[in-house]
Design an enzyme around this catalytic site. Sequence first.
Site, PDB file in Angstrom:
ATOM      1  N   GLY A  48       2.585  -6.562   4.772  1.00 39.20           N
ATOM      2  CA  GLY A  48       1.548  -6.240   3.794  1.00 39.20           C
ATOM      3  C   GLY A  48       1.642  -4.895   3.094  1.00 39.20           C
ATOM      4  O   GLY A  48       1.202  -4.765   1.956  1.00 39.20           O
ATOM      5  N   GLU A 103      -0.851   1.532   6.271  1.00 45.00           N
ATOM      6  CA  GLU A 103      -1.385   0.178   6.415  1.00 45.00           C
ATOM      7  C   GLU A 103      -2.008  -0.263   5.094  1.00 45.00           C
ATOM      8  O   GLU A 103      -2.588   0.533   4.369  1.00 45.00           O
ATOM      9  CB  GLU A 103      -2.402   0.189   7.578  1.00 45.00           C
ATOM     10  CG  GLU A 103      -3.005  -1.122   7.956  1.00 45.00           C
ATOM     11  CD  GLU A 103      -2.026  -2.227   8.339  1.00 45.00           C
ATOM     12  OE1 GLU A 103      -1.140  -2.544   7.521  1.00 45.00           O
ATOM     13  OE2 GLU A 103      -2.189  -2.826   9.416  1.00 45.00           O
ATOM     14  N   ASP A 107      -9.132  -4.328   8.715  1.00 44.09           N
ATOM     15  CA  ASP A 107     -10.149  -5.368   8.707  1.00 44.09           C
ATOM     16  C   ASP A 107     -10.925  -5.252  10.029  1.00 44.09           C
ATOM     17  O   ASP A 107     -11.827  -4.435  10.146  1.00 44.09           O
ATOM     18  CB  ASP A 107      -9.396  -6.701   8.542  1.00 44.09           C
ATOM     19  CG  ASP A 107     -10.275  -7.916   8.331  1.00 44.09           C
ATOM     20  OD1 ASP A 107     -11.022  -7.946   7.349  1.00 44.09           O
ATOM     21  OD2 ASP A 107     -10.198  -8.858   9.137  1.00 44.09           O
ATOM     22  N   LYS A 135     -12.311  -2.513   5.226  1.00 43.67           N
ATOM     23  CA  LYS A 135     -13.515  -3.368   5.174  1.00 43.67           C
ATOM     24  C   LYS A 135     -14.454  -2.898   6.287  1.00 43.67           C
ATOM     25  O   LYS A 135     -14.353  -3.409   7.413  1.00 43.67           O
ATOM     26  CB  LYS A 135     -13.138  -4.827   5.438  1.00 43.67           C
ATOM     27  CG  LYS A 135     -12.293  -5.508   4.368  1.00 43.67           C
ATOM     28  CD  LYS A 135     -12.036  -6.960   4.792  1.00 43.67           C
ATOM     29  CE  LYS A 135     -11.112  -7.691   3.866  1.00 43.67           C
ATOM     30  NZ  LYS A 135     -10.720  -9.016   4.397  1.00 43.67           N
ATOM     31  N   PHE A 156     -12.085 -12.056   1.563  1.00 43.99           N
ATOM     32  CA  PHE A 156     -10.643 -12.236   1.682  1.00 43.99           C
ATOM     33  C   PHE A 156      -9.970 -11.910   0.350  1.00 43.99           C
ATOM     34  O   PHE A 156     -10.375 -12.399  -0.700  1.00 43.99           O
ATOM     35  CB  PHE A 156     -10.307 -13.666   2.129  1.00 43.99           C
ATOM     36  CG  PHE A 156      -8.863 -13.808   2.481  1.00 43.99           C
ATOM     37  CD1 PHE A 156      -8.382 -13.352   3.697  1.00 43.99           C
ATOM     38  CD2 PHE A 156      -7.966 -14.367   1.580  1.00 43.99           C
ATOM     39  CE1 PHE A 156      -7.028 -13.446   4.011  1.00 43.99           C
ATOM     40  CE2 PHE A 156      -6.614 -14.477   1.886  1.00 43.99           C
ATOM     41  CZ  PHE A 156      -6.149 -14.012   3.108  1.00 43.99           C
ATOM     42  N   ARG A 169       1.720 -12.076  -2.286  1.00 44.81           N
ATOM     43  CA  ARG A 169       2.155 -10.702  -1.993  1.00 44.81           C
ATOM     44  C   ARG A 169       2.749 -10.001  -3.205  1.00 44.81           C
ATOM     45  O   ARG A 169       2.709  -8.791  -3.317  1.00 44.81           O
ATOM     46  CB  ARG A 169       3.248 -10.698  -0.908  1.00 44.81           C
ATOM     47  CG  ARG A 169       2.783 -11.072   0.456  1.00 44.81           C
ATOM     48  CD  ARG A 169       3.842 -10.640   1.477  1.00 44.81           C
ATOM     49  NE  ARG A 169       3.679 -11.302   2.751  1.00 44.81           N
ATOM     50  CZ  ARG A 169       2.808 -10.942   3.690  1.00 44.81           C
ATOM     51  NH1 ARG A 169       2.017  -9.910   3.482  1.00 44.81           N
ATOM     52  NH2 ARG A 169       2.717 -11.604   4.811  1.00 44.81           N
TER      53      ARG A 169
END
Length: 179
Positions: A48, A103, A107, A135, A156, A169
């Site tokens: 990610g 990162e 979450d 988040k 999401f 991505r």
Amino acid sequence: MKRIKLWDKEFEISLPYEKIQETVKRMADQMKVDLEDKSVLFVCILNGSFMFAADLMKELELPDAEISFLKLASYSGTDSTGNIKELIGFNENIQDRTVVILEDIVDTGHTIADVIAKIKAKGAKEVKIATLLFKPEALKTVIHLDYIGLEIPNDFIVGYGLDYDRRGRNLKDIYTLVK
Ligand code: IMP
Ligand code: MG
């Protein structure tokens, strides 16, 4: 509003690239001041964080920076499975070094907590966390985040490195799931 479809789901644009760029630039300015005279090892959490890490490194321009990659998986579909696996080991000697973890998003915080523990166990002197997105409503762990790009609602999202079942991505902007 720009909409896209990935597999069975629709997403609409929520953070255009300009906003992401501005955020990354602000994080870099803040980090430069703190890290200027340190020889830092940046650890990009794959998959990610690849876009975030690339953009941040270009803004930071720290002469003695080193960058390494750690691959983990914690998501299947749109729900966190809570199973964190270290897929690609990381053999860097980090004894007494300053490590900054990069990162894409925090979450529940389980992934980052696991990474922090693994890095600390390898003898790092100092471990800092830089996350592009956070988040706060989803957080289920006690962690300290040193650099936060943007706080976002508990929805999401995909794009800019983040995926929905492997897709999305590559998108330059960030999109939110349409419920
Ligand atoms: P956590 O362990 O629950 O904090 O989740 C962290 C990881 O799950 C992140 O590094 C992402 O790769 C992934 N993730 C969390 N939220 C999202 C999202 O909204 N879309 C896509 N991936 C996400
Ligand atoms: Mg990630």
